[in-house]
Design a protein around this motif. Structure first.
Motif, PDB file in Angstrom:
ATOM      1  N   MET A   1       0.844  -1.185   0.000  1.00 39.85           N
ATOM      2  CA  MET A   1       0.000   0.000   0.000  1.00 39.85           C
ATOM      3  C   MET A   1       0.883   1.241   0.000  1.00 39.85           C
ATOM      4  SD  MET A   1      -3.086   1.092   2.565  1.00 39.85           S
ATOM      5  CE  MET A   1      -4.060  -0.289   1.967  1.00 39.85           C
ATOM      6  N   ILE A   2       0.434   2.272  -0.699  1.00 44.58           N
ATOM      7  CA  ILE A   2       1.177   3.524  -0.788  1.00 44.58           C
ATOM      8  C   ILE A   2       0.420   4.625  -0.045  1.00 44.58           C
ATOM      9  CG2 ILE A   2       2.035   5.319  -2.347  1.00 44.58           C
ATOM     10  CD1 ILE A   2       2.325   3.147  -4.482  1.00 44.58           C
ATOM     11  N   VAL A   3       1.132   5.368   0.798  1.00 52.13           N
ATOM     12  CA  VAL A   3       0.569   6.542   1.450  1.00 52.13           C
ATOM     13  C   VAL A   3       1.377   7.745   0.975  1.00 52.13           C
ATOM     14  CG1 VAL A   3       0.216   7.764   3.620  1.00 52.13           C
ATOM     15  CG2 VAL A   3      -0.284   5.318   3.479  1.00 52.13           C
ATOM     16  N   VAL A   4       0.714   8.716   0.380  1.00 51.59           N
ATOM     17  CA  VAL A   4       1.391   9.912  -0.103  1.00 51.59           C
ATOM     18  C   VAL A   4       1.124  11.048   0.878  1.00 51.59           C
ATOM     19  CG1 VAL A   4       1.752  11.492  -2.025  1.00 51.59           C
ATOM     20  CG2 VAL A   4       1.063   9.123  -2.476  1.00 51.59           C
ATOM     21  N   ALA A   5       2.193  11.543   1.483  1.00 49.52           N
ATOM     22  CA  ALA A   5       2.071  12.602   2.484  1.00 49.52           C
ATOM     23  C   ALA A   5       2.051  13.963   1.820  1.00 49.52           C
ATOM     24  CB  ALA A   5       3.227  12.514   3.473  1.00 49.52           C
ATOM     25  N   GLY A   6       1.617  14.960   2.570  1.00 53.26           N
ATOM     26  CA  GLY A   6       1.677  16.334   2.088  1.00 53.26           C
ATOM     27  C   GLY A   6       3.096  16.863   2.230  1.00 53.26           C
ATOM     28  N   GLY A   7       3.280  18.126   1.963  1.00 55.51           N
ATOM     29  CA  GLY A   7       4.615  18.703   2.065  1.00 55.51           C
ATOM     30  C   GLY A   7       5.416  18.466   0.805  1.00 55.51           C
ATOM     31  N   GLU A   8       6.620  17.963   0.984  1.00 52.42           N
ATOM     32  CA  GLU A   8       7.501  17.694  -0.148  1.00 52.42           C
ATOM     33  C   GLU A   8       6.857  16.715  -1.122  1.00 52.42           C
ATOM     34  OE1 GLU A   8      10.884  14.892   0.319  1.00 52.42           O
ATOM     35  OE2 GLU A   8      12.080  16.690   0.024  1.00 52.42           O
ATOM     36  N   ALA A   9       6.758  17.103  -2.394  1.00 53.14           N
ATOM     37  CA  ALA A   9       6.133  16.248  -3.403  1.00 53.14           C
ATOM     38  C   ALA A   9       7.031  15.062  -3.719  1.00 53.14           C
ATOM     39  CB  ALA A   9       5.850  17.041  -4.668  1.00 53.14           C
ATOM     40  N   PRO A  10       6.460  13.882  -3.906  1.00 57.39           N
ATOM     41  CA  PRO A  10       7.283  12.715  -4.245  1.00 57.39           C
ATOM     42  C   PRO A  10       7.795  12.796  -5.675  1.00 57.39           C
ATOM     43  CG  PRO A  10       4.959  12.153  -4.358  1.00 57.39           C
ATOM     44  CD  PRO A  10       5.034  13.564  -3.827  1.00 57.39           C
ATOM     45  N   VAL A  11       8.860  12.046  -5.939  1.00 59.24           N
ATOM     46  CA  VAL A  11       9.401  11.950  -7.290  1.00 59.24           C
ATOM     47  C   VAL A  11       9.012  10.604  -7.875  1.00 59.24           C
ATOM     48  CG1 VAL A  11      11.311  13.510  -6.823  1.00 59.24           C
ATOM     49  CG2 VAL A  11      11.597  11.071  -6.392  1.00 59.24           C
ATOM     50  N   ALA A  12       8.918  10.547  -9.193  1.00 64.25           N
ATOM     51  CA  ALA A  12       8.472   9.321  -9.861  1.00 64.25           C
ATOM     52  C   ALA A  12       9.389   8.141  -9.552  1.00 64.25           C
ATOM     53  CB  ALA A  12       8.378   9.555 -11.361  1.00 64.25           C
TER      54      ALA A  12
END
Length: 206
Positions: A1-12
């Motif tokens: 499962m993936i959780v994407v947090a706020g703040g710094e945007a993830p990179v591909a």
């Protein structure tokens, strides 16, 4: 499962090795970060005070769910997202993005990931600058010869810590909270094996 947090945007590149069909939970502006690297959000959660206009609507339009919370609450959006992810009983959670450059946020995220609340699931965080893996069971960490690996005990002492495939191996050693004994080790090959008999270690690859 993936959780994407706020703040710094993830990179591909943070998606390397992750299943294409992984369920995605996004915390607040993590919705924008998820969309930015081509992820479909199954659940968006938070107060949405920092997400772009229309971000939550896009989640709904793509068949996902949105859970809104008031801005004044007792938990961060990431903690709410992790709790929601845990409720789906995953075997592994990978957190993308986060901290956003604030040192207090980085510390809060690091301690949150290693919280005893999530001891039943493997957790790793991938930022642009570093990867942090919560170690409670033996894990294999990959990298390149010469890469730095730091092992920090969190939430109490880590007992029986082992580290193989590094320049300074550890063999059933106890690490007390606050020690620098595990700081700045170095991979000797493309993988290191880290384990702990009791307690929790945060393995950081900067």
């Amino acid at each position: 499962m993936i959780v994407v947090a706020g703040g710094e945007a993830p990179v591909a590149a943070a998606l390397d090795g992750l299943p294409a069909d992984a369920f995605v939970v996004a915390a607040d502006s993590g919705v924008d970060g998820a969309h930015g690297i081509g992820l479909r959000v199954g659940l968006a959660i938070g107060d949405f005070d920092s997400a772009s206009e229309g971000a939550a609507d896009r989640v709904l339009a793509e068949g996902g769910r949105v859970e809104r919370y008031p801005a004044k609450k007792d938990a961060t959006d990431l903690e709410l997202a992790l709790d929601a992810a845990l409720a789906r009983t995953p075997s592994r959670i990978v957190v993308l993005g986060g901290a956003g450059g604030r040192f207090d946020h980085w510390l809060a995220v690091a301690f949150l990931l290693a919280s005893p609340l999530y001891e039943g699931v493997a957790i790793q965080a991938r930022w642009a600058e570093a990867t942090a893996t919560v170690v409670r069971e033996p894990v294999t960490l990959t990298g390149h010869p010469g890469d730095i690996l730091t092992l920090l005990p969190v939430h109490g002492p880590a007992l029986g810590v082992s580290a193989e495939g590094v320049e300074w191996p550890l063999h059933d050693e106890d690490l007390a909270p606050g020690t620098t004994r595990g700081v700045s080790n170095v991979l000797t090959g493309t993988a290191a094996r880290v384990g702990v008999r009791a307690g929790t270690v945060l393995a950081i690859q900067p």
